[in-house]
Design a protein around this motif. Sequence first.
Motif, PDB file in Angstrom:
ATOM      1  N   HIS A 162      12.964  16.917 -21.396  1.00  0.00           N
ATOM      2  CA  HIS A 162      13.634  17.149 -20.115  1.00  0.00           C
ATOM      3  C   HIS A 162      12.974  16.348 -18.996  1.00  0.00           C
ATOM      4  CE1 HIS A 162      14.377  20.132 -16.573  1.00  0.00           C
ATOM      5  NE2 HIS A 162      15.129  19.062 -16.473  1.00  0.00           N
ATOM      6  N   LEU A 163      11.644  16.448 -18.876  1.00  0.00           N
ATOM      7  CA  LEU A 163      10.963  15.753 -17.786  1.00  0.00           C
ATOM      8  C   LEU A 163      10.967  14.239 -17.986  1.00  0.00           C
ATOM      9  CD1 LEU A 163       7.934  18.124 -17.091  1.00  0.00           C
ATOM     10  CD2 LEU A 163      10.123  17.972 -15.896  1.00  0.00           C
ATOM     11  N   GLY A 164      10.892  13.794 -19.236  1.00  0.00           N
ATOM     12  CA  GLY A 164      10.981  12.364 -19.495  1.00  0.00           C
ATOM     13  C   GLY A 164      12.321  11.794 -19.062  1.00  0.00           C
ATOM     14  N   ALA A 165      13.411  12.478 -19.419  1.00  0.00           N
ATOM     15  CA  ALA A 165      14.740  12.024 -19.025  1.00  0.00           C
ATOM     16  C   ALA A 165      14.913  12.098 -17.513  1.00  0.00           C
ATOM     17  CB  ALA A 165      15.801  12.868 -19.724  1.00  0.00           C
ATOM     18  N   THR A 166      14.374  13.157 -16.902  1.00  0.00           N
ATOM     19  CA  THR A 166      14.490  13.320 -15.455  1.00  0.00           C
ATOM     20  C   THR A 166      13.837  12.161 -14.716  1.00  0.00           C
ATOM     21  OG1 THR A 166      14.579  15.731 -15.562  1.00  0.00           O
ATOM     22  CG2 THR A 166      13.814  14.770 -13.494  1.00  0.00           C
ATOM     23  N   TYR A 167      12.615  11.829 -15.095  1.00  0.00           N
ATOM     24  CA  TYR A 167      11.908  10.773 -14.374  1.00  0.00           C
ATOM     25  C   TYR A 167      12.416   9.379 -14.741  1.00  0.00           C
ATOM     26  CZ  TYR A 167       8.849  13.442 -11.461  1.00  0.00           C
ATOM     27  OH  TYR A 167       8.379  14.254 -10.461  1.00  0.00           O
ATOM     28  N   ALA A 168      12.985   9.210 -15.901  1.00  0.00           N
ATOM     29  CA  ALA A 168      13.652   7.935 -16.195  1.00  0.00           C
ATOM     30  C   ALA A 168      14.830   7.736 -15.254  1.00  0.00           C
ATOM     31  CB  ALA A 168      14.116   7.915 -17.654  1.00  0.00           C
ATOM     32  N   LEU A 169      15.590   8.816 -15.024  1.00  0.00           N
ATOM     33  CA  LEU A 169      16.718   8.744 -14.093  1.00  0.00           C
ATOM     34  C   LEU A 169      16.229   8.478 -12.675  1.00  0.00           C
ATOM     35  CD1 LEU A 169      19.751   9.128 -13.477  1.00  0.00           C
ATOM     36  CD2 LEU A 169      19.275  11.586 -13.222  1.00  0.00           C
ATOM     37  N   ILE A 170      15.152   9.161 -12.257  1.00  0.00           N
ATOM     38  CA  ILE A 170      14.599   8.953 -10.914  1.00  0.00           C
ATOM     39  C   ILE A 170      14.173   7.504 -10.731  1.00  0.00           C
ATOM     40  CG2 ILE A 170      12.587   9.495  -9.472  1.00  0.00           C
ATOM     41  CD1 ILE A 170      12.842  12.399 -10.485  1.00  0.00           C
ATOM     42  N   LEU A 171      13.527   6.940 -11.749  1.00  0.00           N
ATOM     43  CA  LEU A 171      13.074   5.549 -11.660  1.00  0.00           C
ATOM     44  C   LEU A 171      14.263   4.598 -11.526  1.00  0.00           C
ATOM     45  CD1 LEU A 171      10.663   3.604 -11.777  1.00  0.00           C
ATOM     46  CD2 LEU A 171      10.924   3.576 -14.262  1.00  0.00           C
ATOM     47  N   ILE A 172      15.319   4.831 -12.308  1.00  0.00           N
ATOM     48  CA  ILE A 172      16.498   3.951 -12.270  1.00  0.00           C
ATOM     49  C   ILE A 172      17.167   4.006 -10.901  1.00  0.00           C
ATOM     50  CG2 ILE A 172      18.817   3.609 -13.194  1.00  0.00           C
ATOM     51  CD1 ILE A 172      17.663   4.566 -15.930  1.00  0.00           C
ATOM     52  N   VAL A 173      17.382   5.213 -10.377  1.00  0.00           N
ATOM     53  CA  VAL A 173      18.035   5.341  -9.077  1.00  0.00           C
ATOM     54  C   VAL A 173      17.155   4.753  -7.975  1.00  0.00           C
ATOM     55  CG1 VAL A 173      18.996   6.956  -7.396  1.00  0.00           C
ATOM     56  CG2 VAL A 173      19.337   7.355  -9.831  1.00  0.00           C
ATOM     57  N   SER A 174      15.843   4.913  -8.104  1.00  0.00           N
ATOM     58  CA  SER A 174      14.918   4.362  -7.103  1.00  0.00           C
ATOM     59  C   SER A 174      15.016   2.846  -7.017  1.00  0.00           C
ATOM     60  CB  SER A 174      13.479   4.761  -7.434  1.00  0.00           C
ATOM     61  OG  SER A 174      13.307   6.152  -7.387  1.00  0.00           O
ATOM     62  N   ILE A 175      15.281   2.196  -8.146  1.00  0.00           N
ATOM     63  CA  ILE A 175      15.404   0.739  -8.163  1.00  0.00           C
ATOM     64  C   ILE A 175      16.501   0.277  -7.207  1.00  0.00           C
ATOM     65  CG2 ILE A 175      16.096  -1.220  -9.608  1.00  0.00           C
ATOM     66  CD1 ILE A 175      14.636   0.181 -11.936  1.00  0.00           C
ATOM     67  N   PHE A 176      17.558   1.094  -7.077  1.00  0.00           N
ATOM     68  CA  PHE A 176      18.659   0.736  -6.183  1.00  0.00           C
ATOM     69  C   PHE A 176      18.417   1.210  -4.755  1.00  0.00           C
ATOM     70  CE2 PHE A 176      20.491   0.900 -10.432  1.00  0.00           C
ATOM     71  CZ  PHE A 176      21.196  -0.297 -10.474  1.00  0.00           C
ATOM     72  N   ALA A 177      17.642   2.288  -4.580  1.00  0.00           N
ATOM     73  CA  ALA A 177      17.438   2.852  -3.239  1.00  0.00           C
ATOM     74  C   ALA A 177      16.316   2.147  -2.482  1.00  0.00           C
ATOM     75  CB  ALA A 177      17.141   4.345  -3.351  1.00  0.00           C
ATOM     76  N   LEU A 178      15.223   1.798  -3.148  1.00  0.00           N
ATOM     77  CA  LEU A 178      14.045   1.280  -2.458  1.00  0.00           C
ATOM     78  C   LEU A 178      14.268  -0.056  -1.747  1.00  0.00           C
ATOM     79  CD1 LEU A 178      11.228   2.307  -4.955  1.00  0.00           C
ATOM     80  CD2 LEU A 178      11.491   3.094  -2.596  1.00  0.00           C
ATOM     81  N   PRO A 179      15.107  -0.965  -2.258  1.00  0.00           N
ATOM     82  CA  PRO A 179      15.313  -2.220  -1.517  1.00  0.00           C
ATOM     83  C   PRO A 179      15.906  -2.024  -0.120  1.00  0.00           C
ATOM     84  CG  PRO A 179      16.002  -2.486  -3.792  1.00  0.00           C
ATOM     85  CD  PRO A 179      15.711  -1.031  -3.611  1.00  0.00           C
ATOM     86  N   ASN A 180      16.478  -0.858   0.164  1.00  0.00           N
ATOM     87  CA  ASN A 180      16.996  -0.596   1.504  1.00  0.00           C
ATOM     88  C   ASN A 180      15.895  -0.306   2.514  1.00  0.00           C
ATOM     89  OD1 ASN A 180      19.960  -0.652   1.075  1.00  0.00           O
ATOM     90  ND2 ASN A 180      19.513   1.023  -0.330  1.00  0.00           N
ATOM     91  N   LEU A 181      14.673  -0.024   2.025  1.00  0.00           N
ATOM     92  CA  LEU A 181      13.545   0.193   2.914  1.00  0.00           C
ATOM     93  C   LEU A 181      12.900  -1.138   3.240  1.00  0.00           C
ATOM     94  CD1 LEU A 181      14.049   3.007   1.586  1.00  0.00           C
ATOM     95  CD2 LEU A 181      11.571   3.347   1.627  1.00  0.00           C
ATOM     96  N   PRO A 182      12.400  -1.330   4.469  1.00  0.00           N
ATOM     97  CA  PRO A 182      11.733  -2.593   4.808  1.00  0.00           C
ATOM     98  C   PRO A 182      10.437  -2.753   4.034  1.00  0.00           C
ATOM     99  CG  PRO A 182      11.468  -0.998   6.573  1.00  0.00           C
ATOM    100  CD  PRO A 182      12.448  -0.394   5.605  1.00  0.00           C
ATOM    101  N   ARG A 183      10.002  -3.997   3.869  1.00  0.00           N
ATOM    102  CA  ARG A 183       8.830  -4.266   3.043  1.00  0.00           C
ATOM    103  C   ARG A 183       7.529  -3.810   3.694  1.00  0.00           C
ATOM    104  NH1 ARG A 183      11.848  -8.960   1.755  1.00  0.00           N
ATOM    105  NH2 ARG A 183      12.226  -9.150  -0.504  1.00  0.00           N
ATOM    106  N   GLY A 184       7.379  -4.005   4.995  1.00  0.00           N
ATOM    107  CA  GLY A 184       6.117  -3.708   5.656  1.00  0.00           C
ATOM    108  C   GLY A 184       6.075  -2.305   6.207  1.00  0.00           C
ATOM    109  N   ASN A 185       5.186  -2.091   7.178  1.00  0.00           N
ATOM    110  CA  ASN A 185       5.132  -0.829   7.886  1.00  0.00           C
ATOM    111  C   ASN A 185       6.300  -0.737   8.846  1.00  0.00           C
ATOM    112  OD1 ASN A 185       2.562   0.407   6.991  1.00  0.00           O
ATOM    113  ND2 ASN A 185       1.721  -1.504   7.798  1.00  0.00           N
ATOM    114  N   PHE A 186       6.751   0.480   9.147  1.00  0.00           N
ATOM    115  CA  PHE A 186       7.942   0.594   9.965  1.00  0.00           C
ATOM    116  C   PHE A 186       7.674   0.163  11.403  1.00  0.00           C
ATOM    117  CE2 PHE A 186       6.561   5.082  10.811  1.00  0.00           C
ATOM    118  CZ  PHE A 186       6.636   5.078  12.178  1.00  0.00           C
TER     119      PHE A 186
END
Length: 417
Positions: free
Chosen positions: A171-195
């Motif tokens: 359960h936890l392995g599948a959960t965090y695999a999903l979190i990692l995949i979705v994060s790949i698409f969400a994180l590029p929307n954050l700026p690279r440096g400090n805000f």
Amino acid sequence: MPRSFDNRFAVRWTSGVLVIFALLGFGFGSWLGRIPALRDHLGASTLEMSWFGLSLALGSLTGLVFSGRTVSWLGPRRTLVIGIIGQTLMLPAAATLFWVDATAPAIACLVVYGLMFGTSDVAMNVSGAGAERALGKPRMPLLHAAYSLGSVSAMGVSAISESAGIIVPVHLGATYALILIVSIFALPNLPRGNFEDSASESLPNVHTGPIPVTPATGGVPTPGARYSPWREPRILVIGLIAMSMALAEGTASDWLPLALADGRGFANESAALTLGVFFVSMTLVRIAGSWLLIRFGRVRVLRGGAILVIVGLVFVILVPFAWASVVGAVLWGVGCSLGFPVGISAAADNQATATRDVAAVSAIAYTAFLLGPMGIGFLGEHLGLLQAFWPLAAFSVFVFIMARAAREPRQGSGSTH
């Protein structure tokens, strides 16, 4: 840079960090939801399970202590990349090792998971505060509502997994695999440096070490003295405000069902349902929090919340009727819902030092989440759990008195949007 471009950038940033809040809430909620199954598999005692919780808390506190330097050095986005990858590796590994009775290395993985989670939590709050500044509107309550919704959703998925006989490591392995995949698409929307770099082109980069300031500048960097949020009275007071409301939230999460079962004769199902009412009330207010802050401002929101917590506690502790306990839980949840998000927003008012300030306030507040309920449990052992809730009223009085420390900065002060 055109204003329309700025706005699109801010909206993407806010949307990306909103997803990260929901994902981290879902991940941690998944762990909490499977603790009973883990306990049953291990045949562990309550004391043994408390050691597991203490290991995670130790890692989280370590991450929180060093989060200011970490996030200033790497920036929120890179910190989150490392933190999410670390969580994806460590929590499923801990569950697997527990499952094969390799307890010592499992606890070590749990400590590292806690460190990654605590650091990531500060990084997403720092980025959320920056997105809020870039957007020019309050958004921290909505971000924390996403975290709450992620946690609640994880509890439901955990219940389904339990019913389906899915073991905890899978359960936890599948959960965090999903979190990692979705994060790949969400994180590029954050700026690279400090805000600080992204929200304004006029300010220099944040140093990886202490930020130089002089007292006369009110926190604006200048060559000379070394800045530390731990020496800033306003930041410490804001941290204590956030801590007080976080303590009210964490105490309800850990002890309200048991207090109602033991002190009011609630059935276990009714006590759990009352806690659900508490969480729903808190989450709904967080969803509406942006409007409330625009309409009433931080100080009145904090003071109104403190009053509601006190009234809710009076209902729960003193009125011996089931309906009063439910009403009290609603008022309690509504009252404490915005304290932590407002504290994070207030900590970010000085754009030049916001990363360190947000990290310090987060560290103070999360200490209450991790350690405060243990103190309430100690009091409950000697006084009864219902009576042990009274210190929360004292903390709420503190919030009411000191709320002005979190007021919005004056226009033209150098730390406005």
